[in-house]
Design a protein around this motif. Structure first.
Motif: not given
Length: 144
Positions: A36-61
């Motif tokens: 998640f990205a949050y904007d802290h530049s003003k008094e109120t913290i705002k969510e700026a966006g996010y990237i969701q990832f699919r997490i997986q073990e690699g070939i080598d485990e």
């Protein structure tokens, strides 16, 4: 600084802070495979966006691979380097970050399709930010 570059302020644990291209103080935080990205530049913290990832073990485990799946940066925060910094930050948390290939518009639920803007972002990341792809690792280790 280049178009997507920004100044990293600090990285602590599962958080990173930086100034985006416009000069806003942005904090990144990883929670259960989503950064998640949050904007802290003003008094109120705002969510700026996010990237969701699919997490997986690699070939080598032993390695962890993160595949960006859902990317949502709010319009007021787009083109300020936030998405690129999320990808850079993901590279510090996971062994690899790999974008899936676009598999078209066949209408199947499991097909991946990038918008034109998403494809431009993916191409930029693959060219400028990411080191190696899964295919390169598969090709390299094929005969081992």
């Amino acid at each position: 600084m280049g178009y997507y570059e920004s100044k990293i302020i600090r990285k602590r644990g599962n958080k990173m802070e930086f100034k985006d291209r416009i000069g806003r103080e942005i904090a990144l935080e990883e929670k259960e495979g989503t950064i998640f990205a949050y904007d802290h530049s003003k008094e109120t913290i705002k969510e700026a966006g996010y990237i969701q990832f699919r997490i997986q073990e690699g070939i080598d485990e032993r390695s962890i691979i993160a595949y960006p799946e859902q990317m949502h940066i709010k319009p007021d925060y787009q083109r300020a380097g936030i998405g690129a910094n999320i990808i850079k930050y993901a590279q510090t948390l996971y062994d690899k970050v790999v974008f899936a290939e676009d598999t078209g518009l066949g209408g199947k639920d499991d097909e991946i399709h990038y918008t034109s803007e998403g494809k431009m972002f993916k191409d930029f990341c693959n060219k400028e930010l990411l080191k190696r792809t899964i295919q390169e690792d598969c090709d390299e280790n094929y005969f081992e």
